[in-house]
Design a protein around this motif. Structure first.
Motif, PDB file in Angstrom:
ATOM      1  N   GLU A   4       1.023  -1.055   0.052  1.00  0.00           N
ATOM      2  CA  GLU A   4      -0.130  -0.149  -0.034  1.00  0.00           C
ATOM      3  C   GLU A   4       0.939   1.200   0.038  1.00  0.00           C
ATOM      4  O   GLU A   4       1.940   1.302   0.730  1.00  0.00           O
ATOM      5  CB  GLU A   4      -1.027  -0.070   1.262  1.00  0.00           C
ATOM      6  N   THR A   5       0.472   2.283  -0.657  1.00  0.00           N
ATOM      7  CA  THR A   5       1.275   3.546  -0.637  1.00  0.00           C
ATOM      8  C   THR A   5       0.239   4.720   0.050  1.00  0.00           C
ATOM      9  O   THR A   5      -0.931   4.745  -0.456  1.00  0.00           O
ATOM     10  CB  THR A   5       1.284   4.067  -2.116  1.00  0.00           C
ATOM     11  N   THR A   9       3.367  15.102   2.894  1.00  0.00           N
ATOM     12  CA  THR A   9       4.220  16.049   2.566  1.00  0.00           C
ATOM     13  C   THR A   9       5.233  16.453   3.646  1.00  0.00           C
ATOM     14  O   THR A   9       4.764  16.165   4.888  1.00  0.00           O
ATOM     15  CB  THR A   9       3.647  17.364   2.288  1.00  0.00           C
ATOM     16  N   ILE A  10       6.311  16.749   3.540  1.00  0.00           N
ATOM     17  CA  ILE A  10       7.304  17.117   4.778  1.00  0.00           C
ATOM     18  C   ILE A  10       6.515  18.363   5.290  1.00  0.00           C
ATOM     19  O   ILE A  10       6.461  19.450   5.002  1.00  0.00           O
ATOM     20  CB  ILE A  10       8.669  17.152   4.289  1.00  0.00           C
ATOM     21  N   THR A  25      16.428  14.388  10.278  1.00  0.00           N
ATOM     22  CA  THR A  25      15.058  14.323  10.899  1.00  0.00           C
ATOM     23  C   THR A  25      14.256  15.203  10.400  1.00  0.00           C
ATOM     24  O   THR A  25      14.311  16.389  10.381  1.00  0.00           O
ATOM     25  CB  THR A  25      15.071  14.124  12.299  1.00  0.00           C
ATOM     26  N   VAL A  26      12.948  14.496   9.965  1.00  0.00           N
ATOM     27  CA  VAL A  26      11.926  15.252   9.398  1.00  0.00           C
ATOM     28  C   VAL A  26      10.416  14.863  10.107  1.00  0.00           C
ATOM     29  O   VAL A  26      10.642  13.481  10.248  1.00  0.00           O
ATOM     30  CB  VAL A  26      11.902  15.339   7.900  1.00  0.00           C
ATOM     31  N   VAL A  45      10.185   4.884   3.037  1.00  0.00           N
ATOM     32  CA  VAL A  45       9.592   6.137   2.635  1.00  0.00           C
ATOM     33  C   VAL A  45      10.591   6.443   1.332  1.00  0.00           C
ATOM     34  O   VAL A  45      11.598   6.379   1.390  1.00  0.00           O
ATOM     35  CB  VAL A  45       9.952   7.218   3.747  1.00  0.00           C
ATOM     36  N   SER A  46       9.988   6.902   0.403  1.00  0.00           N
ATOM     37  CA  SER A  46      10.841   7.372  -0.900  1.00  0.00           C
ATOM     38  C   SER A  46      10.256   8.742  -1.136  1.00  0.00           C
ATOM     39  O   SER A  46       9.148   9.338  -1.057  1.00  0.00           O
ATOM     40  CB  SER A  46      10.142   6.690  -2.209  1.00  0.00           C
TER      41      SER A  46
END
Length: 125
Positions: A4-5, A9-10, A25-26, A45-46
């Motif tokens: 699943e995707t 957003t950062i 770190t975000v 995470v991509s």
């Protein structure tokens, strides 16, 4: 939830870059309306960087950096090497954004070397 995707957003950055590991770190905000993502879960995470408007990308091996300048070598109309000064932008493992007097469709030397001289005839493939 393999396969699943979830898109996000950062939203926050620590501002503390770890130079050794080239990491920071975000926090990423992801919609979780169905409450399927639980505290303590891990994710792969991509990150997809946004391209810079007006930039062209070239193979990283096409950019020559010396103490005086950065340039790519364009194959001119007469098949001769032309040095084009560039500024670099975002980089990936194989591509580099460049800004300079280049146009889409210009032929460049992909494996550029600093011992290649301006005006020398080069073969274009």
């Amino acid at each position: 939830m393999p396969g699943e995707t979830f898109k996000g957003t950062i939203s926050r950055r620590s501002g503390n870059m770890n130079v050794k590991f080239r990491s920071e770190t975000v926090e990423i905000d992801v919609s979780n309306a169905a409450r399927r993502i639980k505290p303590g879960m891990f994710a792969e995470v991509s990150l997809v960087p946004e391209a810079t408007e007006g930039a062209l990308t070239v193979p990283a091996t096409a950019v020559v950096a010396s103490t005086e300048r950065q340039y790519v070598i364009r194959v001119g109309d007469a098949g001769k090497a032309e040095f084009v000064d560039v500024r670099t932008g975002q980089k990936s493992s194989s591509l580099t954004e460049v800004f300079g007097d280049l146009r889409k469709g210009d032929k460049i030397v992909v494996n550029a070397r600093n011992d290649l001289k301006q005006g020398v005839k080069v073969a274009a493939n």
